[in-house]
Design a protein around this motif. Structure first.
Motif, short mmCIF file in Angstrom:
data_model
loop_
_atom_site.label_atom_id
_atom_site.label_comp_id
_atom_site.label_asym_id
_atom_site.label_seq_id
_atom_site.Cartn_x
_atom_site.Cartn_y
_atom_site.Cartn_z
N THR A 44 0.87 -1.18 0.00
CA THR A 44 0.00 0.00 0.00
C THR A 44 0.90 1.23 0.00
OG1 THR A 44 -1.73 -1.15 1.25
CG2 THR A 44 -1.82 1.24 1.23
N PHE A 45 0.45 2.29 -0.67
CA PHE A 45 1.26 3.49 -0.81
C PHE A 45 0.52 4.72 -0.30
CE2 PHE A 45 4.44 1.52 -3.44
CZ PHE A 45 3.76 0.48 -4.04
N GLU A 46 1.29 5.67 0.20
CA GLU A 46 0.73 6.98 0.59
C GLU A 46 1.67 8.05 0.04
OE1 GLU A 46 -0.52 9.63 4.51
OE2 GLU A 46 0.14 7.56 4.73
N LEU A 47 1.09 9.00 -0.70
CA LEU A 47 1.87 10.06 -1.31
C LEU A 47 1.46 11.41 -0.73
CD1 LEU A 47 3.95 10.64 -3.61
CD2 LEU A 47 1.99 11.03 -5.10
N GLY A 48 2.46 12.22 -0.37
CA GLY A 48 2.16 13.57 0.09
C GLY A 48 2.26 13.71 1.60
N PRO A 49 1.98 14.93 2.10
CA PRO A 49 1.66 16.15 1.35
C PRO A 49 2.90 16.77 0.71
CG PRO A 49 1.77 16.63 3.67
CD PRO A 49 1.95 15.15 3.55
N GLU A 50 2.68 17.70 -0.23
CA GLU A 50 3.77 18.34 -0.94
C GLU A 50 4.18 19.63 -0.24
OE1 GLU A 50 4.61 18.91 -5.64
OE2 GLU A 50 2.96 20.08 -4.82
N ALA A 51 5.49 19.88 -0.21
CA ALA A 51 6.02 21.12 0.35
C ALA A 51 7.08 21.64 -0.61
CB ALA A 51 6.63 20.88 1.73
N GLY A 52 6.74 22.71 -1.33
CA GLY A 52 7.64 23.20 -2.36
C GLY A 52 7.75 22.18 -3.48
N ASP A 53 8.98 21.75 -3.77
CA ASP A 53 9.16 20.73 -4.80
C ASP A 53 9.37 19.35 -4.19
OD1 ASP A 53 11.66 21.00 -3.70
OD2 ASP A 53 12.73 20.92 -5.61
N ARG A 54 9.09 19.21 -2.90
CA ARG A 54 9.32 17.94 -2.19
C ARG A 54 8.00 17.30 -1.78
NH1 ARG A 54 14.66 17.43 -0.21
NH2 ARG A 54 16.01 18.70 -1.57
N THR A 55 8.03 15.99 -1.68
CA THR A 55 6.93 15.23 -1.11
C THR A 55 7.52 13.94 -0.56
OG1 THR A 55 4.68 14.39 -1.48
CG2 THR A 55 6.27 14.01 -3.23
N THR A 56 6.67 13.06 -0.08
CA THR A 56 7.14 11.79 0.45
C THR A 56 6.34 10.65 -0.16
OG1 THR A 56 5.63 11.96 2.34
CG2 THR A 56 7.91 12.74 2.65
N LEU A 57 6.95 9.51 -0.22
CA LEU A 57 6.28 8.29 -0.64
C LEU A 57 6.45 7.26 0.47
CD1 LEU A 57 4.88 6.53 -2.83
CD2 LEU A 57 7.18 5.85 -3.56
N LYS A 58 5.32 6.85 1.05
CA LYS A 58 5.36 5.82 2.09
C LYS A 58 4.93 4.50 1.48
CE LYS A 58 4.37 9.04 5.87
NZ LYS A 58 3.42 9.40 6.95
N VAL A 59 5.68 3.46 1.80
CA VAL A 59 5.43 2.13 1.27
C VAL A 59 5.21 1.18 2.44
CG1 VAL A 59 6.34 0.24 -0.12
CG2 VAL A 59 6.88 2.61 -0.73
N TRP A 60 4.06 0.49 2.44
CA TRP A 60 3.77 -0.51 3.47
C TRP A 60 3.76 -1.90 2.84
CZ3 TRP A 60 1.27 4.21 3.98
CH2 TRP A 60 1.40 4.84 5.23
N PHE A 61 4.38 -2.83 3.54
CA PHE A 61 4.36 -4.24 3.14
C PHE A 61 3.22 -4.91 3.88
CE2 PHE A 61 6.63 -8.51 4.01
CZ PHE A 61 5.89 -9.12 3.02
#
Length: 214
Positions: free
Chosen positions: A59-76
């Motif tokens: 499962t994935f979670e994207l965001g939130p965005e800050a400027g030109d950066r964001t995060t991608l969370k990956v769950w197994f």
């Protein structure tokens, strides 16, 4: 019947018996070989089915965005039977890209560029200098890991405006190579949707299982 005739008959019978024995042995060998092949084929089919049934799910979670950066969370998410999994995450291009026109960038330059909205932040989370791949991680079922992403930078041979328009609504395409013990590896592909032009809301995307590439 003379002794010579009986001897000839006996020799013929003996030769025929030997031939019959050879034929019987041949068909027995062939039957054994066919049975062994059928068993091996069945074993391969069961192994493929077992391997497919244990394809890792994420499962994935994207965001939130800050400027030109964001995060991608990956769950197994599992299956739990896999236990600890070693996962190598890469960001894939939107499509195959080749150097075909005179005066176009070299294939090496094209391959170094991440063709999509985001890449890993180079040298963060063990990412390479191009932001293509992060260092392998180990996950247990239920565990997750967060990666730092940044918007991709337009290469020198194109315009920034075109680049932003090209990937305005493009998803983040990820590939995950997963290994567990001595099992054959799994390669799993997913597309994580993005919302361009406005801050990205943190949202979950349940990933299906796809091991055929893409």
């Amino acid at each position: 019947m003379s002794v010579e005739a009986w001897s000839a008959v006996a020799a013929a019978v003996s030769a025929l018996a030997a031939i019959v024995a050879v034929v019987v042995a041949f068909f027995a060998w062939k039957a054994t070989k066919n049975a062994a092949k059928a068993t091996a084929d069945l074993t391969k089919i069961e192994a493929r089915r077992w391997h497919h049934d244990l394809t890792p799910q994420f499962t994935f979670e994207l965001g939130p965005e800050a400027g030109d950066r964001t995060t991608l969370k990956v769950w197994f998410n599992g299956p739990a039977a896999l236990g600890e999994l070693t996962v190598s995450v890469t960001i894939r291009n939107d499509k195959p890209r080749n150097s075909t026109l005179a005066g176009s960038p070299s294939q090496e330059e094209i391959d170094a560029q991440v063709w999509g909205p985001y890449r890993f932040v180079p040298h963060v989370d063990g990412a390479d200098q191009h932001g293509r791949a992060a260092a392998p991680i180990k996950l247990l079922p239920g565990d997750g890991r967060q990666f730092s992403l940044q918007r991709t930078i337009a290469p020198s041979w194109t315009r920034e405006e075109w680049w932003r328009d090209e990937f305005k609504y493009a998803p983040v395409r990820v590939g995950l190579r997963c290994t567990s013990g001595d099992d054959d590896p799994w390669t799993v592909y997913h597309e994580v949707p993005t919302v361009q032009g406005t801050p990205l809301e943190g949202r979950l995307y349940a990933a299906g299982r796809d091991t055929d590439g893409g």
